[in-house]
Design an enzyme around this catalytic site. Structure first.
Site, PDB file in Angstrom:
ATOM      1  N   HIS A 187      31.714  44.464  33.398  1.00 41.64           N
ATOM      2  CA  HIS A 187      31.525  44.947  32.027  1.00 41.64           C
ATOM      3  C   HIS A 187      30.528  44.049  31.303  1.00 41.64           C
ATOM      4  O   HIS A 187      30.621  42.828  31.369  1.00 41.64           O
ATOM      5  CB  HIS A 187      32.854  44.955  31.267  1.00 41.64           C
ATOM      6  N   SER A 188      29.548  44.665  30.651  1.00 41.14           N
ATOM      7  CA  SER A 188      28.564  43.950  29.849  1.00 41.14           C
ATOM      8  C   SER A 188      27.841  42.912  30.717  1.00 41.14           C
ATOM      9  O   SER A 188      27.273  43.246  31.747  1.00 41.14           O
ATOM     10  CB  SER A 188      29.252  43.312  28.634  1.00 41.14           C
ATOM     11  N   MET A 189      27.885  41.638  30.321  1.00 40.55           N
ATOM     12  CA  MET A 189      27.191  40.599  31.081  1.00 40.55           C
ATOM     13  C   MET A 189      27.824  40.373  32.441  1.00 40.55           C
ATOM     14  O   MET A 189      27.200  39.790  33.331  1.00 40.55           O
ATOM     15  CB  MET A 189      27.187  39.290  30.294  1.00 40.55           C
TER      16      MET A 189
END
Length: 590
Positions: free
Chosen positions: A169-171
């Site tokens: 998720h995300s980074m």
């Protein structure tokens, strides 16, 4: 002349207010359904890591998700499922794996546990890696060690898994792709990566040189070794127009056109999902989690109970669940089948004649912002046994299609925002109306000027802030003078650290370690994973035979200070922007 200047400033300020109003109050409703667990969730931390890894990364951890009877069965870590590893993003918690783990457990129980998954999750200590990129390399190295520790749990199995599926998720999705930059990483350990709202194109904020160098390394690896990584399947899922933190255009994967194993899609285009998610809800959005879990179970071979090693099957299953699934509506008892015998098609090209108002170009990230307000009014002579109408915005050059359904009669307002610019050789975006026969439809397509301003304020405003931050580093060049003070004045030196935090060189960090340990770091050329030792693997001189501070403590202190550097840059930027107004009020307020 002065009157014209005031008029121009007032007009610009008015445009800014319209954009900010649209940005703050013009967002749509989050239509995602929440995922729930039926038993108390448990996170087992008894996964043994080598002492060297535990000593090197004391603030990180590896967990196994479980509920109820399943959690009791896995206490001895005698695992028989297919391993899946969840990676949280910026300031993300390892407990965000609850939605994926709980839905996967319910799915396995419906199948009488013939096949099931073991969902692992990593605790990155909720580090703010979007503000300080120095921790990204440490997270990548710990991820490598975690994958090896997970596979060791299956070594006594007759058919042990050869790799781990990653969900980032995300980074966390960027960290997953960074695995392949490590010198000692075996690419066969990871064959499938699914990222959720991960900014693959560029960082959202570039506040230090570490995050730029990290992105450059990842981009160079996947570009120069594209042929070697063709068997690695990567699916990037963007949140859509509700994700104000990571624009959907940033989630696109840069890969060769003929590499079909690298796919990008927006949540609004995923079949049976058809909703936009914000940056956090993409983790727990039930519609999207169900699509992910169904794809995982279809990828598990019944004979071995592990994920398939065939790239062709992976691509086929992902295409079925994320791109070409039959269109079904859950809100209605009957299905909406798009057949020529039942519906009629109308295509409208979204190319506004008012070119000056429908396109805005931002030089910093080479994006074209375009938004439309589409009003569709439907009317039928009789509404008995009428199927709902389906309105689809189709974007040929990027999978950010959106679907809307409407009953008959109705008046529907659709706001369509394009997040990626159109290539020169691509056709225009199309509005497709799948309508019932013998009905009348009135379609109005106009450019939504407030929506365009909201997108410009969101994206170009961030880029403008990064430009000012870069210029701020030039004004704060006296940082070394602050560090030249005597170390006895530790509090004064810390004040200089806070105010002179935006320099892009490494001198500041070295002086910080000198103040803490009274001995500078010895920097070697490379670490075991191919990164420079200045990222946390450097040796510290000893005092009376023992180090004053351990390497891990020094690294944590350095990361915390660098994070304060980035935050102080934002605060200093705000102060610099308000100083002219304060000076003006001071001279004119009587």
């Amino acid at each position: 002349m002065r009157l014209a200047l005031y008029a121009f400033c007032g007009f610009a300020f008015g445009l800014l207010l319209v954009g900010l109003r649209e940005l703050l109050f013009g967002f749509g409703e989050n239509r995602c359904s929440m995922t729930y667990m039926f038993e108390y969730p448990e996170y087992r931390v008894s996964i043994t890591l080598p002492k060297r890894v535990a000593r090197q990364y004391p603030s990180y951890g590896l967990y196994l998700y479980g509920e109820g009877a399943y959690a009791q069965e896995t206490r001895g870590l005698k695992l028989t499922g297919a391993p899946v590893l969840f990676l949280p993003g910026n300031a993300g918690s390892y407990k965000q794996a609850r939605s994926l783990g709980s839905v996967a457990l319910r799915k396995a129980e419906n199948l009488d546990r013939r096949i099931h998954m073991n969902v692992f999750t990593i605790d990155f200590n909720e580090e703010l890696v979007a503000l300080y990129g120095g921790s990204l390399r440490r997270q990548t190295q710990f991820l490598h060690e975690s994958i090896k520790a997970i596979l060791r749990l299956y070594k006594d199995r007759p058919d042990p898994p050869t790799g781990v599926v990653l969900v980032g998720h995300s980074m966390g999705g960027v960290v997953a792709r960074a695995l392949f930059t490590l010198a000692r990483f075996n690419p066969r350990l990871v064959s499938l990566i699914i990222t959720q709202a991960s900014p693959h194109q560029a960082p959202v904020l570039s506040l230090d040189p570490y995050i730029l160098e990290f992105y450059s390394t990842v981009r160079h690896r996947w570009a120069t070794n594209a042929e070697d990584l063709r068997n690695v399947t990567v699916l990037s899922v963007g949140g859509g127009y509700l994700d104000f933190q990571v624009r959907s255009g940033l989630t696109a994967l840069s890969c060769p056109i003929d590499d079909l194993n690298k796919m990008s899609v927006v949540a609004t285009a995923v079949p049976r999902t058809w909703v936009s998610t914000d940056h956090i809800s993409i983790v727990w959005c039930k519609e999207l989690v169900l699509a992910t879990v169904r794809a995982f179970f279809d990828l598990i071979e019944p004979e071995t109970g592990q994920f398939t090693e065939s790239p062709e099957k992976r691509m086929s299953v992902l295409n079925y669940h994320f791109f070409r699934h039959p269109v079904l509506q859950q809100n209605y008892a009957s299905s909406v089948s798009l057949n020529e015998a039942q519906v009629m098609y109308f295509l409208f090209a979204l190319s506004s004649r008012r070119k000056a108002y429908s396109h805005f170009h931002c030089r910093s990230d080479n994006m074209v912002y375009q938004a439309f307000r589409i009003t569709i009014t439907s009317h039928c002579k009789t509404t008995k046994d009428r199927l709902p109408s389906v309105y689809r915005l189709r974007v040929p050059w990027f999978r950010e299609d959106s679907f809307d359904t409407a009953s008959i009669p109705s008046v529907s307002d659709i706001y369509s925002m394009l997040h990626t610019s159109r290539p020169d050789n691509a056709s225009s975006a199309l509005l497709q109306l799948h309508t019932a026969p013998n009905c009348q439809y009135k379609v109005s397509i106009r450019t939504s000027f407030p929506k365009v301003l909201g997108q410009v304020c969101l994206q170009c405003g961030i880029s403008f802030g990064m430009l000012l931050t870069f210029n701020l580093r030039v004004f704060l060049i006296f940082k070394r003078i602050c560090f030249s003070l005597d170390s006895v004045f530790l509090w004064s030196s810390s004040a200089c650290l806070f105010s002179c935090s935006a320099s892009s060189d490494d001198q500041g960090s070295a002086d910080v370690l000198f103040l803490l340990n009274q001995a500078p770091q010895k920097v070697s050329q490379k670490s075991e994973n191919g990164f420079r030792a200045s990222d946390g693997h450097s040796k510290v001189k000893e005092c009376n035979g023992s180090p004053l501070l351990t390497e891990s403590v020094l690294q944590d202190v350095r990361d915390d200070l660098q994070l304060h550097f980035s935050l102080s840059t934002l605060l200093t930027l705000t102060m610099m922007l308000t100083v002219p107004s304060l000076i003006h009020w001071r001279h004119n307020l009587r």
